[in-house]
Write a protein that holds these residues in place. Structure first.
Motif, PDB file in Angstrom:
ATOM      1  N   PRO A  87      32.989   3.605 -32.701  1.00 35.04           N
ATOM      2  CA  PRO A  87      32.451   4.961 -32.902  1.00 35.04           C
ATOM      3  C   PRO A  87      33.173   5.974 -32.022  1.00 35.04           C
ATOM      4  N   SER A  88      33.396   7.216 -32.542  1.00 38.65           N
ATOM      5  CA  SER A  88      34.093   8.268 -31.791  1.00 38.65           C
ATOM      6  C   SER A  88      33.247   8.726 -30.610  1.00 38.65           C
ATOM      7  N   THR A  89      33.916   9.050 -29.500  1.00 40.62           N
ATOM      8  CA  THR A  89      33.228   9.511 -28.294  1.00 40.62           C
ATOM      9  C   THR A  89      33.955  10.703 -27.710  1.00 40.62           C
ATOM     10  N   ALA A 125      28.665   9.671 -26.785  1.00 41.64           N
ATOM     11  CA  ALA A 125      28.528   9.990 -28.195  1.00 41.64           C
ATOM     12  C   ALA A 125      28.509  11.502 -28.347  1.00 41.64           C
ATOM     13  N   PRO A 126      29.076  12.020 -29.444  1.00 41.66           N
ATOM     14  CA  PRO A 126      29.149  13.483 -29.597  1.00 41.66           C
ATOM     15  C   PRO A 126      27.795  14.159 -29.436  1.00 41.66           C
TER      16      PRO A 126
END
Length: 450
Positions: free
Chosen positions: A335-337, A342-343
């Protein structure tokens, strides 16, 4: 051994003449006997059965043919079964019915070559059922050699019969099967005896059970089939005939050993796998029955057939397991961070920082007081510092003087024109907002590094 001459007189030979003959050796011969059937009603359907017994004398081995003709009037009889006795040793039966009460003598003839003998069986029929008993049992029994089997023989009284019945058993052929009856005496002509069969050799045997009580006699025949015992052996099977795995990941299945026919020996297991896949067994030896775990792994996709060989005693058996190895599935993207967060969490933290800074500025960056009677004229300054006693106006920098009478709230950046403050000077402090902001930044840095 002394040998004496003997004289044999035959009055029943086929030529009908009486002859005397001297012999220096015993003559081989046979005998014919018949039992007296039970008394039965003269209804034309209830049959009475006589047993015909043929026995050899002095090693006679010829075949004896049996016949009962001619029959008395008003008597109907079945054919003698069997019609011939091989080796002059065995039994035969004949059954008769009648609708006319009375006693009928039936002559049974036994003939072998020129030798002929006879016996008489008397069949008695009455107008009403006389006291008697019946005997019943199963018609056939099957077992394997070196084992035993049982069957019930039941005696039932009829017409008020209440005498003791003795039961006996004979076997033909006499070797290879033994029969015992328990009990052998049934009081009052009623009860059940257990026939126990013990076989030592395969074959078909005829067991005759006879019940006797004074003048009453009944018999039944049981055919006993003895087969060879099965060889000591075992079976091997897989709980799953095929398994699916991914390349690089192992797969397992169970192998099951099941004994048969009393097998109790150890079974040794070995696995054979083609190139490209490796398999192992645990354990590799099983005592008569149990399970072993097959584990296979491969880094090369494809279909593989694994062979497991089981050896025990004189037997060898195999089982196969198909292993399908699939290509390893790609890993799911991480997952993108943002800075390790986390966004959604990152933006919440930033919004919190902004809110805290704005609130701190409103609470702590404003004048500490004002003079009640200060003039209401105000000027908006574009820049002030906490160390200055003057502020820059839109038209130029102007001095700010303080007095001790300065009380009351003032809005940040809005100062009274020509205000006079005694002391202390106006304090515009940023120290506490700076400390809060620094703590929040340290917290964000720790979260990102974690």
């Amino acid at each position: 051994m002394a040998v004496y001459p003997i004289v044999v007189e035959r009055s029943t030979e086929s030529h009908g003449a009486t002859a005397s003959k001297f012999n220096l050796i015993p003559i081989s011969d046979f005998t014919v006997g018949a039992s007296h059937p039970s008394i039965v009603p003269a209804d034309g359907t209830t049959s009475a059965t006589a047993i015909i017994l043929v026995s050899p004398i002095n090693g006679f081995t010829g075949t004896v043919a049996l016949s009962d003709l001619p029959l008395p009037a008003d008597l109907s009889c079945t054919a003698i079964h069997p019609a011939a006795i091989p080796n002059s040793s065995g039994e035969a039966t004949v059954s008769c019915t009648s609708r006319v009460p009375g006693a009928y003598d039936v002559t049974i003839f036994g003939t072998s070559g020129e030798i002929r003998h006879n016996a008489t069986a008397t069949f008695t029929f009455t107008t009403s059922a006389a006291p008697d008993f019946t005997i019943t049992a199963v018609s056939s029994v099957s077992l394997t050699a070196d084992t035993t089997a049982t069957s019930n023989v039941t005696v039932t009284p009829q017409g008020g019969f209440h005498s003791e019945v003795n039961v006996t058993a004979t076997v033909y052929p006499s070797t290879g099967l033994s029969v015992s009856l328990i009990p052998q005496r049934l009081v009052l002509g009623s009860g059940t005896a257990t026939a126990r069969f013990s076989a030592s050799a395969p074959g078909d045997y005829t067991v005759t059970i006879t019940g006797i009580s004074k003048s009453h006699s009944h018999m039944i025949t049981i055919v006993v089939a003895v087969t060879l015992a099965g060889l000591l052996d075992f079976e091997i099977s897989a709980s799953f005939g095929s398994i699916n795995i991914e390349a690089g990941n192992p797969g397992v299945t169970r192998l099951i050993i099941t004994p048969s026919s009393g097998f109790t020996g150890p079974v040794t297991l070995a696995v054979a796998a083609p190139a490209g896949i490796s398999c192992s067994l645990s354990p590799t030896s099983i005592q008569s029955s149990g399970t072993s775990t097959l584990t296979c792994s491969s880094g090369r996709p494809g279909l593989y057939t694994i062979t497991i060989k089981a050896t025990g005693g004189t037997s060898t058996h195999t089982a196969t397991v198909n292993v399908h190895v699939a290509t390893l599935s790609p890993a799911a993207p991480a997952p993108s961070t943002i800075l390790g967060l986390a966004p959604a969490i990152f933006y919440v933290v930033i919004a919190g920082i902004i809110a805290v800074v704005v609130a701190g500025a409103v609470l702590f960056l404003r004048p500490r007081g004002s003079r009640p009677n200060a003039p209401k004229e105000r000027a908006i300054f574009s820049r002030c510092t906490s160390s200055d006693q003057s502020c820059e106006h839109a038209s130029g920098r102007r001095p700010v003087q303080t007095s001790s009478a300065c009380i009351g709230p003032r809005v940040w950046g809005i100062m009274p024109r020509r205000a006079s403050y005694p002391s202390p000077p106006l304090q515009l402090s940023w120290s506490r907002p700076h400390r809060i902001l620094r703590y929040l930044l340290i917290l964000v840095e720790i979260s990102c590094s974690g």
